[in-house]
Design an enzyme around this catalytic site. Sequence first.
Site, PDB file in Angstrom:
ATOM      1  N   SER A  77       0.911  -1.241  -0.056  1.00  0.00           N
ATOM      2  CA  SER A  77      -0.143   0.060   0.018  1.00  0.00           C
ATOM      3  C   SER A  77       0.894   1.199  -0.068  1.00  0.00           C
ATOM      4  O   SER A  77       1.908   1.283   0.750  1.00  0.00           O
ATOM      5  CB  SER A  77      -0.975  -0.084   1.287  1.00  0.00           C
ATOM      6  OG  SER A  77      -1.488   1.015   1.301  1.00  0.00           O
ATOM      7  N   TYR A  94      -2.154  -0.010  10.147  1.00  0.00           N
ATOM      8  CA  TYR A  94      -2.287  -0.900   8.898  1.00  0.00           C
ATOM      9  C   TYR A  94      -1.150  -0.574   7.976  1.00  0.00           C
ATOM     10  O   TYR A  94      -0.448  -1.667   7.297  1.00  0.00           O
ATOM     11  CB  TYR A  94      -3.368   0.137   8.089  1.00  0.00           C
ATOM     12  CG  TYR A  94      -3.661  -0.348   6.593  1.00  0.00           C
ATOM     13  CD1 TYR A  94      -4.092  -1.785   6.195  1.00  0.00           C
ATOM     14  CD2 TYR A  94      -3.442   0.726   5.613  1.00  0.00           C
ATOM     15  CE1 TYR A  94      -4.138  -1.956   4.966  1.00  0.00           C
ATOM     16  CE2 TYR A  94      -3.664   0.098   4.212  1.00  0.00           C
ATOM     17  CZ  TYR A  94      -3.959  -1.047   3.887  1.00  0.00           C
ATOM     18  OH  TYR A  94      -3.935  -1.390   2.610  1.00  0.00           O
TER      19      TYR A  94
END
Length: 348
Positions: A127, A152
């Site tokens: 990501s 995350y």
Amino acid sequence: MKVLVTGCAGFIGMHTCLRLLTRGDDVIGLDNLNDYYDVRLKEDRLAQLRQFGKFSFDKLDITDQASVAAIFERENIEGVIHLAAQAGVRYSLKNPLAYIQSNLVGFTNILEECRHHQIKHLVFASSSSVYGANTAIPFSVSQNVDHPVSLYAATKKAGELIAHSYSHLYSLPVTCLRFFTVYGPWGRPDMSPYLFASAILEGRSIDVFNHGKMQRDFTYIGDIVEGVVRVLDRPARPNASFDTAAPDPSTSYAPYRVYNIGNHQPVELMTFIETIENALGRKAVKNMLPMQPGDVVATYAETSELREAIGFTPSTPLHVGVGKFVDWYVAYHESKKLNLLSRNKLHD
């Protein structure tokens, strides 16, 4: 090729499976169909895939090591596209253990089976959030990403590191793809395009964080999938000129690579909202809010390495991609209303 796609009922997972199936690959899909968001949307995505005879589905959680091992034992898998993960930056503040379990324990289970079964190539969804506190833009895969600002992001960075160790120890070809703000038809309800479209059509206000002073490298799902599949077809190889005295984080002496996959064109949040307004033909009521914990002000992908490797970089214009998303959103929700009316008439 026989390809295992984890997270197949997810947004990127469904589109990736469709792309593989339409070119003739056999696809084994895994998903736990959790309730992080509406399970009906995930089931409707699966319905798109079940139209293909070369698609098979197993409902399981990748944290279940025995079940994951059984899939690899049963199937002669050649390539793996690992998209399953606990997603969402803000949700990681509320439920951190879900991220540790799925993004670290679950991913390690996948890596273990890949090395035991001599998988030809593992493509892993990382990501843009790994860039964290970096302010040097565009974000380059040659930059260090040691300052994540959300759990995350930290789990995605950790996943890259764990993947490198497996690549080094077992000569497992691994490519990590850092996705930049993916949008398009069948998108996630917790992402801004879906949230904005829903609120605008229902006359509710939309939350605009950091008072709109944000930029995102919005990337259309079709471009993402094209990049994923092209990368799958080109297994990572060792870099013979890798300099251990000045290591580049994007490459390695092991068969390991990292690429950004983004549109290379950051868009102001207010411009993005205006594009959705234009596609819907309605104005949004805006609720201006401060910056949220875990967010970053801007994302911007440097994609020259991806272009050199696979001859492709995302390029779908924002108005085109948003138009396709809005067309799908309106048609999908209209069909849901019609189905609900039909069921109610049956019960009357």
